[in-house]
Write an enzyme that holds these catalytic residues in place. Structure first.
Site, PDB file in Angstrom:
ATOM      1  N   CYS A  75      38.416  31.174  44.828  1.00 31.40           N
ATOM      2  CA  CYS A  75      39.670  31.669  45.381  1.00 31.40           C
ATOM      3  C   CYS A  75      39.764  33.189  45.397  1.00 31.40           C
ATOM      4  O   CYS A  75      40.804  33.743  45.751  1.00 31.40           O
ATOM      5  CB  CYS A  75      40.837  31.060  44.625  1.00 31.40           C
ATOM      6  SG  CYS A  75      40.792  29.247  44.654  1.00 31.40           S
ATOM      7  N   HIS A 112      47.997  37.133  42.204  1.00 31.05           N
ATOM      8  CA  HIS A 112      47.337  35.852  42.436  1.00 31.05           C
ATOM      9  C   HIS A 112      48.326  34.735  42.115  1.00 31.05           C
ATOM     10  O   HIS A 112      48.440  33.777  42.861  1.00 31.05           O
ATOM     11  CB  HIS A 112      46.077  35.748  41.581  1.00 31.05           C
ATOM     12  CG  HIS A 112      45.199  34.601  41.946  1.00 31.05           C
ATOM     13  ND1 HIS A 112      44.673  34.441  43.211  1.00 31.05           N
ATOM     14  CD2 HIS A 112      44.756  33.534  41.207  1.00 31.05           C
ATOM     15  CE1 HIS A 112      43.941  33.336  43.252  1.00 31.05           C
ATOM     16  NE2 HIS A 112      43.986  32.766  42.053  1.00 31.05           N
ATOM     17  N   HIS A 117      48.351  27.300  47.543  1.00 37.21           N
ATOM     18  CA  HIS A 117      47.167  28.081  47.153  1.00 37.21           C
ATOM     19  C   HIS A 117      46.057  27.767  48.159  1.00 37.21           C
ATOM     20  O   HIS A 117      45.518  26.661  48.165  1.00 37.21           O
ATOM     21  CB  HIS A 117      46.746  27.683  45.741  1.00 37.21           C
ATOM     22  CG  HIS A 117      45.671  28.551  45.161  1.00 37.21           C
ATOM     23  ND1 HIS A 117      44.828  29.316  45.942  1.00 37.21           N
ATOM     24  CD2 HIS A 117      45.284  28.771  43.878  1.00 37.21           C
ATOM     25  CE1 HIS A 117      43.976  29.963  45.161  1.00 37.21           C
ATOM     26  NE2 HIS A 117      44.241  29.652  43.905  1.00 37.21           N
TER      27      HIS A 117
END
Length: 393
Positions: A154, A287, A321
């Site tokens: 990610c 994040h 996400h």
């Protein structure tokens, strides 16, 4: 003379909309794209799952030559990014070796691989087509320079943008098409469910009762361009890329170092690379996954690097996400903070984590000149990228 890198085009598709206009409207309307995962309805243990799924068409592969969902999403968004930049495929072809491509993804090719397995490993063409993704894009968009694929979990979207930045400032390219794409797949849902990382509802980043993530899907691409090259054609510039940092805390295969070593290093490197002072950074797109381990670590790291917090928010309760595209969609939100003056709030959260974290509401600030986007991923991968408003160029 130092080569400066600016963003001249943006294309986006995510749970908030299928293009820039729709996404901006959804942001202004304070809506979320998180909804029940219908694909999980056949699995009793997954009935609770909510995801940030887009309205883009679902794709059922019946032949190895067919394009999967990620590739179709990517092509639509690349077309939007080029139009937005005032460029055409013919323009890219004329650039020859001076145009390159940097893409980030976690799941590209997996639909073909899963089909190969479903069919009992009968037809190797399904496997071969998992490797043809980049080749087809190169042919379709006539990009003659290097093609780069980043898959550092990610953190990939931010790392891929860093590669694009380096290609231009180091003189290897004048134009780089860069971004990330991933889609909602049972492949990733089963994986995150096994890790007990999925939220039972809509994720709550930085909330004391946070309980996990919602997986999202997105395709987000940018046109990065050398400033003088963009200036000659009177291109509109959203902002300037001025520095980035990559690090790895080497702590655990999934969990981040609780002390935030990798995150601290990535943010510090981005500031140093940009020759920027920490006091200049007015907004951080965190994040902020909504997991216990990530949020605690990230806030600790931000406090370590910046002291008092700049404006900090997480956008993952709006989009989900987005895995390999997470860094790309959050770079987009960061650009909005300096170009549109739009600072997205941390939606669905009380921001009441234990401790003395002194958050500021995202709409309590004046114009933002410098913004930082963070991506902290599995296997200790950490990436941060710093941008600034165009009046500094």
């Amino acid at each position: 003379m130092e080569r400066k890198v600016v963003v001249t085009g943006i294309g986006i598709l995510c749970a908030l909309g299928n293009n820039k206009v729709e996404v901006l409207k959804a942001l202004a309307d304070q809506t979320t794209g998180i909804k029940k995962a219908e694909m999980c309805s056949a699995y009793k243990d997954l009935e609770y799952v909510k995801v940030g799924i887009s309205n883009f068409e679902q794709v059922e592969l019946n032949h190895p030559e067919e394009l999967d969902k990620i590739e179709k999403m990517t092509k639509q968004v690349l077309d939007e990014a080029l139009r937005d930049a005032g460029l055409t495929v013919q323009d890219l072809e004329k650039e020859g070796l001076r145009a390159s491509f940097s893409m980030s993804t976690s799941l590209a090719g997996t639909d073909h691989l899963l089909k190969y397995l479903d069919l009992g490993k009968q037809d190797p063409m399904w496997i071969l087509k998992t490797r043809a993704f980049i080749s087809r894009l190169a042919a379709a968009y006539k990009i003659g320079g290097g093609f780069y694929t980043t898959s550092s979990a990610c953190a990939a979207g931010t790392a891929g943008a860093g590669i694009a930045f380096d290609l231009i400032r180091n003189g290897a390219a004048d134009v780089v098409v860069t971004g990330g794409a991933d889609h909602i797949s049972l492949f990733s849902i089963f994986g995150f469910n096994a890790l007990k990382s999925l939220s039972r509802d809509i994720s709550k980043p930085f909330d004391a009762e946070r309980d996990g993530i919602n997986i999202g899907e997105a395709s987000v691409f940018f046109i990065f361009e050398e400033y003088e090259h963009a200036k000659k054609r009177n291109a509109r510039c959203y902002g300037e890329i001025i520095g980035y940092g990559l690090a790895n805390d080497a702590y655990h295969i999934t969990s981040p170092d609780p002390k935030g070593a990798g995150a601290i290093q990535a943010m510090t490197m981005a500031l140093q690379d940009a020759k920027a002072n920490k006091e200049e950074v007015g907004y951080i797109n965190a994040h902020g996954t909504g997991t216990s381990a990530n949020d605690q670590m990230e806030l600790k790291a931000i406090r370590e690097v910046f002291g008092d917090f700049p404006v900090v928010s997480s956008t993952k309760s709006r989009t989900g996400h987005c895995l390999g595209a997470a860094g790309s969609i959050e770079l987009y939100f960061s650009l909005l903070s300096i170009y549109e003056g739009l600072l997205p709030e941390t939606w669905n959260s009380r921001l009441d984590m234990e401790g003395d974290w002194s958050f500021k509401a995202a709409n309590d600030s004046g114009p933002i000149e410098y913004a930082l986007s963070n991506s902290f991923a599995f296997a200790g991968n950490a990436a941060s990228i710093l941008i600034r408003a165009m009046d500094h160029v």
